[in-house]
Design a protein around this motif. Structure first.
Motif, PDB file in Angstrom:
ATOM      1  N   LYS A 311      65.215  74.173  29.083  1.00 18.54           N
ATOM      2  CA  LYS A 311      66.192  73.914  29.950  1.00 18.54           C
ATOM      3  C   LYS A 311      65.978  73.196  31.335  1.00 18.54           C
ATOM      4  O   LYS A 311      66.650  72.193  31.984  1.00 18.54           O
ATOM      5  N   LEU A 312      64.553  73.212  31.880  1.00 16.07           N
ATOM      6  CA  LEU A 312      64.183  72.541  33.028  1.00 16.07           C
ATOM      7  C   LEU A 312      64.044  71.189  32.698  1.00 16.07           C
ATOM      8  O   LEU A 312      64.248  70.213  33.502  1.00 16.07           O
ATOM      9  N   GLU A 313      63.582  70.891  31.448  1.00 16.87           N
ATOM     10  CA  GLU A 313      63.561  69.383  31.034  1.00 16.87           C
ATOM     11  C   GLU A 313      64.831  68.436  31.250  1.00 16.87           C
ATOM     12  O   GLU A 313      64.913  67.545  31.624  1.00 16.87           O
ATOM     13  N   VAL A 314      65.939  69.243  30.809  1.00 15.39           N
ATOM     14  CA  VAL A 314      67.253  68.681  30.795  1.00 15.39           C
ATOM     15  C   VAL A 314      67.521  68.416  32.109  1.00 15.39           C
ATOM     16  O   VAL A 314      68.011  67.428  32.790  1.00 15.39           O
ATOM     17  N   MET A 315      67.256  69.335  33.004  1.00 21.27           N
ATOM     18  CA  MET A 315      67.503  69.183  34.474  1.00 21.27           C
ATOM     19  C   MET A 315      66.720  68.098  35.171  1.00 21.27           C
ATOM     20  O   MET A 315      67.379  67.224  36.133  1.00 21.27           O
ATOM     21  N   VAL A 316      65.361  68.129  34.762  1.00 18.82           N
ATOM     22  CA  VAL A 316      64.542  67.069  35.469  1.00 18.82           C
ATOM     23  C   VAL A 316      65.071  65.656  34.959  1.00 18.82           C
ATOM     24  O   VAL A 316      65.268  64.672  36.036  1.00 18.82           O
ATOM     25  N   LYS A 317      65.485  65.283  33.798  1.00 20.63           N
ATOM     26  CA  LYS A 317      65.977  64.052  33.346  1.00 20.63           C
ATOM     27  C   LYS A 317      67.200  63.608  33.813  1.00 20.63           C
ATOM     28  O   LYS A 317      67.488  62.415  34.095  1.00 20.63           O
ATOM     29  N   GLY A 360      59.163  61.886  32.395  1.00 21.13           N
ATOM     30  CA  GLY A 360      58.848  61.316  33.846  1.00 21.13           C
ATOM     31  C   GLY A 360      57.376  60.677  33.468  1.00 21.13           C
ATOM     32  O   GLY A 360      56.834  60.190  32.634  1.00 21.13           O
ATOM     33  N   GLY A 361      56.810  60.477  34.566  1.00 24.53           N
ATOM     34  CA  GLY A 361      55.462  60.169  34.902  1.00 24.53           C
ATOM     35  C   GLY A 361      55.358  58.461  35.005  1.00 24.53           C
ATOM     36  O   GLY A 361      54.308  58.280  35.063  1.00 24.53           O
ATOM     37  N   LYS A 362      56.268  58.055  35.157  1.00 23.29           N
ATOM     38  CA  LYS A 362      56.229  56.348  35.208  1.00 23.29           C
ATOM     39  C   LYS A 362      56.807  55.777  36.612  1.00 23.29           C
ATOM     40  O   LYS A 362      57.964  56.484  37.018  1.00 23.29           O
ATOM     41  N   PRO A 363      56.493  54.347  37.126  1.00 23.05           N
ATOM     42  CA  PRO A 363      57.341  53.976  38.138  1.00 23.05           C
ATOM     43  C   PRO A 363      58.803  53.721  37.528  1.00 23.05           C
ATOM     44  O   PRO A 363      58.920  53.629  36.337  1.00 23.05           O
ATOM     45  N   PHE A 364      59.722  53.823  38.462  1.00 21.65           N
ATOM     46  CA  PHE A 364      61.133  53.636  38.452  1.00 21.65           C
ATOM     47  C   PHE A 364      61.533  52.361  38.969  1.00 21.65           C
ATOM     48  O   PHE A 364      61.411  52.207  40.201  1.00 21.65           O
ATOM     49  N   PRO A 373      61.143  61.539  38.237  1.00 22.19           N
ATOM     50  CA  PRO A 373      60.671  62.947  38.265  1.00 22.19           C
ATOM     51  C   PRO A 373      59.964  63.322  36.910  1.00 22.19           C
ATOM     52  O   PRO A 373      60.159  62.982  36.292  1.00 22.19           O
ATOM     53  N   THR A 374      58.877  64.036  37.429  1.00 22.25           N
ATOM     54  CA  THR A 374      58.052  64.405  36.333  1.00 22.25           C
ATOM     55  C   THR A 374      57.762  65.844  35.940  1.00 22.25           C
ATOM     56  O   THR A 374      57.610  66.582  36.872  1.00 22.25           O
TER      57      THR A 374
END
Length: 491
Positions: A311-317, A360-364, A373-374
């Motif tokens: 559920k946290l993954e969905v929110m971070v994305k 996440g984990g990359k430049p945007f 957001p990672t």
């Protein structure tokens, strides 16, 4: 992603009530982190400029009106100061966005108003500074006076200039002190504008001095610090700083001064899911993770771990990244290029050490210091991302079994600024709150900061407290006055 063109009004040093060029004529450029474009060329203060600022503050304290004003008079000026901050909230919020990568909405409607309310809070304290009467033996009548400590130095970090300026300057002004302020070289513009407002508010010349420049570790190693802490001149009496650990260690080792360090907070999630997910997001990704109280380590009990992470993954994305002036944006650029590269290197190290990168984990984007957001899982206590402060948009989730275990692991750090406990069990809440060695424990909430709540850390996370009436004590000293009365052996 582009910032609107904005006129930068103040770029010089502010000394003795005037904006002046540095004596050397040196300047440096300040950069918009969203566009990587130069915003302005700012005067660069050196040791000789700090000398002038300290002398101005010393003169204002020794011979000027500020320490001698009644508390009521100081209160009125501080209230005017607060009103001016509110009247110029759009300008201040814009400066925080283009100079520091903050989001306009939260700055305009949250952080800048907090700054003005901080001035109002300490304005209310200015006319309530009082001593006490003492019952002494031998027929001696005595009382205490609480007087301003003198000239103080403030070194302000780059992650929230308006708020940080207020938390340091407002209590010092309320106490009757004078000061030299050094804004972060990455974000000098807000402090200069607030200095302009201080003049409009009626703060006398020399009471607030602002010197831009490179402070601690570059080619001017501790130049500003050394000048501020010159014991032979007895100026200033207090140095208040909030910086990263290497800078604090440099100050402590070389100057043996008071210091405050804020880093590596923890969030302990137990038994409930909906609120912890929201608080985890807010506690880590607010202000793109550039918060001293960011919940860098999220301990989740093994029984709810997998569901929580999904559920946290969905929110971070779904955490919207983009133009900081767009009110729909929730995630802006990192403050500066050096820090941007440091956060990316920490992410890479997390992957190399075996943590699982969930998202996440990359430049945007193609320009600006944006990082996705990672979210990491399978993080262990010995990994760098669990031990060191990233100060960026990175959430590290660690699994635990028992309450005793997580208390031990949470405390196994040399830092201790803030923590959060998410549970419906009052016994767990009480046990953990009393066991965690940190300056703040937030139960079923996070970032519960307030001008009336003392803020500071345990262990290497700081000396002293900001906010609350405790902050005022840093800027006052106690004098005892004793007088013999009738039948005293002294007569």
């Amino acid at each position: 992603m582009s910032s609107p063109k904005h006129e930068i009004k103040f770029t010089k040093l502010f000394i003795n009530g005037e904006f002046v060029d540095s004596l050397s004529g040196n300047t440096f450029k300040t950069i918009d982190p969203a566009t990587e474009q130069v915003l302005a060329t700012v005067s660069e203060g050196r040791k000789e400029d700090v000398d002038l600022a300290v002398k101005a503050a010393r003169e204002a304290f020794d011979n000027g009106p500020w320490p001698r004003l009644s508390g009521e008079a100081r209160r009125k000026i501080l209230l005017k100061f607060a009103d001016l901050i509110d009247e110029n909230a759009d300008e201040l919020a814009t400066l925080e966005v283009i100079d520091g990568g903050k989001l306009f909405g939260p700055m305009r409607y949250f952080e800048v108003p907090i700054a003005s309310e901080t001035f109002r809070y300490f304005a209310g304290a200015a006319d309530k500074i009082r001593g006490s009467t003492l019952k002494m033996s031998s027929n001696i009548q005595a009382y205490t006076l609480r007087e301003p400590i003198g000239v103080v130095g403030h070194i302000i970090p780059w992650n929230g200039q308006a708020y940080m300026f207020a938390t340091k300057v407002a209590p010092a002004l309320a106490a009757g002190c004078t000061m030299v302020v050094k804004p972060a070289e990455q974000t000098p513009l807000t402090g200069l504008f607030v200095a302009h407002l201080s003049r409009l508010a009626g703060v006398p010349d020399g009471v607030i001095n602002v010197v831009n420049g490179f402070g601690i570790l570059p080619e001017l190693p501790c130049a500003l610090i050394w000048t501020l802490m010159r014991l032979r001149l007895r100026d200033p009496r207090k140095l208040v700083v909030r910086l990263c650990m290497p800078q604090h260690q440099a100050i402590c080792n070389q100057c043996r001064s008071n210091w405050e360090e804020n880093r590596l907070s923890s969030s302990l999630t137990m038994q409930i899911l909906i609120k912890p997910r929201n608080l985890t997001i807010l506690g880590n990704l607010t202000s793109k993770g550039e918060m001293c109280v960011a919940g860098s380590r999220v301990f989740v009990q093994e029984g709810v771990h997998d569901v929580f992470v999904k559920k946290l993954e969905v929110m971070v994305k779904g955490w919207a990244t983009g133009d900081p002036f767009d009110l729909a944006t929730r995630h802006g650029p990192q403050n500066n290029k050096q820090h941007y590269e440091k956060v990316l290197s920490c992410i890479e190290r997390g992957k190399k050490e075996g943590a699982t990168l969930v998202t996440g984990g990359k430049p945007f984007g193609k320009r600006g210091y944006y990082i996705e957001p990672t979210l990491f899982t399978n993080v262990t206590d010995d990994m760098t991302i669990a031990k060191e402060e990233i100060f960026g948009p990175v959430i590290s989730v660690l699994k635990f079994k028992t309450v005793d275990e997580v208390i031990k692991r949470a405390n196994a750090t040399k830092y201790g600024l803030a923590s959060g406990v998410m549970t419906k069990n009052i016994d767990i809440a009480n046990t953990v709150s009393r066991s965690i060695r940190a300056g703040a424990v937030w139960v079923n909430c996070f970032i519960a900061l307030d001008r009336d709540a003392p803020h500071g850390g345990y262990k290497m996370s700081g000396f002293g407290r900001e906010q609350g009436l405790e902050a005022l004590e840093h800027y006052l000293q106690v004098k005892t006055v004793a007088t013999p009365i009738y039948d005293s052996p002294w007569l």
